[in-house]
Scaffold this active site. Structure first.
Site, PDB file in Angstrom:
ATOM      1  N   ARG A 263       0.847  -1.188   0.000  1.00  0.00           N
ATOM      2  CA  ARG A 263       0.000   0.000   0.000  1.00  0.00           C
ATOM      3  C   ARG A 263       0.883   1.238   0.000  1.00  0.00           C
ATOM      4  O   ARG A 263       1.952   1.269   0.601  1.00  0.00           O
ATOM      5  CB  ARG A 263      -0.930   0.007   1.223  1.00  0.00           C
ATOM      6  CG  ARG A 263      -2.146  -0.895   1.051  1.00  0.00           C
ATOM      7  CD  ARG A 263      -3.078  -0.395  -0.045  1.00  0.00           C
ATOM      8  NE  ARG A 263      -4.231  -1.251  -0.272  1.00  0.00           N
ATOM      9  CZ  ARG A 263      -4.297  -2.193  -1.201  1.00  0.00           C
ATOM     10  NH1 ARG A 263      -3.257  -2.434  -1.982  1.00  0.00           N
ATOM     11  NH2 ARG A 263      -5.404  -2.902  -1.358  1.00  0.00           N
ATOM     12  N   HIS A 311      -1.451   1.244 -10.138  1.00  0.00           N
ATOM     13  CA  HIS A 311      -2.142   0.282  -9.267  1.00  0.00           C
ATOM     14  C   HIS A 311      -2.796  -0.827 -10.100  1.00  0.00           C
ATOM     15  O   HIS A 311      -3.958  -1.189  -9.877  1.00  0.00           O
ATOM     16  CB  HIS A 311      -3.179   0.984  -8.393  1.00  0.00           C
ATOM     17  CG  HIS A 311      -3.468   0.227  -7.123  1.00  0.00           C
ATOM     18  ND1 HIS A 311      -3.867   0.837  -5.964  1.00  0.00           N
ATOM     19  CD2 HIS A 311      -3.423  -1.100  -6.838  1.00  0.00           C
ATOM     20  CE1 HIS A 311      -4.061  -0.070  -5.016  1.00  0.00           C
ATOM     21  NE2 HIS A 311      -3.799  -1.255  -5.525  1.00  0.00           N
TER      22      HIS A 311
END
Length: 350
Positions: A263, A311
Site C-alpha cells: 500500500r 495500481h
C-alpha cells in the site's frame, strides 16, 4: 453462522458463468444478481465498473432492496466505503466477501460501529493476487538490477555508450520483504528461484522455511544493512503508516532497489525522493501511492529512476475466477459453521 439457506447478493459486476458456478456450488442457496443494475466492466476484474454509469431512481431502489435482503454479499456495494457503511443497516447481513486483497482500508474508511464490526464478518481476497504481484515485484527487481531506466534513456537518445556498464546479478543477491504474508511468501519463492536469499518482517515472528531471518518491523533498518533490495507487501494500517521512511532509507546500502506492491501509505514519498536523489535508493518500482491517482505535480512521475504503475500490477484475466473460487470455498465454511478464511481484523484492519 446460523443461516442454512442464505440469500447471496452480488454487489459488483461479475461474469454470467461465475454466477452460475456460485449457484451450482451449494443446494439451498439463493443468488441474486441483476446485471442491468451494475456498471459494465471496462476491463477484466473492473469491480467499480464504468464511472459514467448511472442508475435511474427506480434502478437505485431495486439495487439497494436486493442488497438489503441478503445474508451474504459478494463485493462491497458500489465497490466503495460509502456503500459498505450504508449496507451495515441490513440487520440480516452476516458476511461480506470483498473482491480486494487489501480490503481492510475500505473497512476502516467505512467507520462502522464496533457492534457492526462484530456482527458482520468481512473476508478479503488475500492470496488471489499473490502471484501477479510477486511477478511484478520481480519485474521491479530486475528492472533495477539490469539498469532498465538507463537503457531506455540511451535508446530514446539513440546513444550507444562507448563504455558498457555491467549489470547486477539476481543470483547471490539478498532481498528483504516487508510483510511475509501470502504475497510476500510468493515473492520470496520467485526470488529464491532466481538464486536470491531472502529475509523479511512479519507481525507474528517465527521461523519460515526458506527465509534466512524473520524479524518484527522495528528491525527493518537492521535487516536492510546487507540487502540489495526491499520489497514492500504490507497493508495500509495505522501501524504501517510511513513505516518506510528516512530512518529506513538511511540504513540501506547505496543503490538499493525498492519495490512497492503493498500500500502506498507505507512509504514516506518525500523521504523516498530524497533517498533517490542522494543515491541510497538506486531504483524504485511503485504500483501504489499515498494518493491515487498519483497527482500530476508529484515528482515521482518524472524521476529518471522511478517506474510508475497505476495500481494495476494485480490485474489479470483470471482474477474474477480466482475470487469466485475463494468465495465458494468460504461459502462451504459458512454453511458448515466453520471459521471463514482471510477475515479482516476489525481492530487492525488487515
Amino acid at each position: 453462522m446460523t443461516v442454512t439457506h442464505p440469500t447471496i447478493a452480488i454487489a459488483v459486476p461479475l461474469q454470467a458463468e461465475l454466477i452460475a458456478a456460485i449457484r451450482a456450488s451449494s443446494p439451498g442457496i439463493t443468488v441474486l444478481y441483476e446485471p442491468e443494475l451494475l456498471p459494465p466492466e471496462r476491463f477484466a476484474a473492473d469491480h467499480a465498473g464504468d464511472p459514467r454509469f448511472q442508475r435511474s431512481p427506480e434502478q437505485e431502489r431495486r439495487y439497494w432492496d436486493m442488497l438489503m435482503s441478503a445474508d451474504i454479499l459478494l463485493g462491497f456495494p458500489n465497490d466503495n466505503a460509502a456503500g459498505l457503511a450504508r449496507i451495515a443497516a441490513n440487520p440480516k447481513l452476516e458476511w461480506i466477501q470483498a473482491m480486494a486483497s487489501g480490503a481492510g482500508g475500505t473497512v476502516r474508511a467505512a467507520r462502522l460501529s464496533a457492534k457492526d464490526l462484530d456482527r458482520i464478518a468481512v473476508t478479503s481476497s488475500a492470496g488471489v493476487h499473490a502471484l501477479p504481484l510477486a511477478e511484478f515485484a520481480m519485474l521491479g527487481l530486475l528492472g533495477g538490477f539490469k539498469r532498465v531506466p538507463e537503457l531506455a534513456a540511451d535508446q530514446s537518445a539513440k546513444h550507444w555508450p562507448e563504455l558498457r556498464t555491467p549489470t547486477r546479478m539476481a543470483q547471490g543477491s539478498h532481498i528483504v520483504i516487508a510483510g511475509l504474508g501470502e504475497i510476500g511468501l510468493e515473492t520470496a519463492r520467485l526470488a529464491r528461484a532466481l538464486g536470491m536469499t531472502v529475509s523479511g518482517t512479519k507481525h507474528r515472528v517465527g521461523p519460515i522455511a526458506g527465509i534466512e531471518e524473520v524479524a518484527p518491523s522495528a528491525e527493518l533498518p537492521r535487516l536492510l544493512g546487507t540487502a540489495d533490495a526491499l520489497i514492500n507487501t504490507l497493508p495500509g494500517t495505522p501501524d504501517t503508516e510511513r513505516l518506510i521512511g528516512a530512518e529506513v532509507f538511511a540504513a540501506m546500502q547505496p543503490g538499493t532497489v525498492v519495490v512497492n506492491v503493498g500500500r502506498g501509505s507505507v512509504i514516506d514519498e518525500p523521504a523516498l525522493l530524497a533517498a533517490l536523489d542522494n543515491g541510497q535508493v538506486g531504483y524504485a518500482c511503485l504500483d501504489v501511492f499515498a494518493v491515487e491517482p498519483l497527482p500530476a505535480d508529484s515528482a515521482l512521475w518524472g524521476h529518471p529512476r522511478v517506474l510508475v504503475s497505476p495500481h494495476s500490477a494485480a490485474l489479470g484475466a483470471t482474477e474474477n475466477q480466482l475470487i469466485t473460487e475463494r468465495f465458494i470455498e468460504n461459502l462451504q465454511h459458512f454453511l458448515a459453521g466453520a471459521p471463514l478464511l482471510h477475515v479482516v481484523d476489525p481492530q487492525h484492519f488487515y
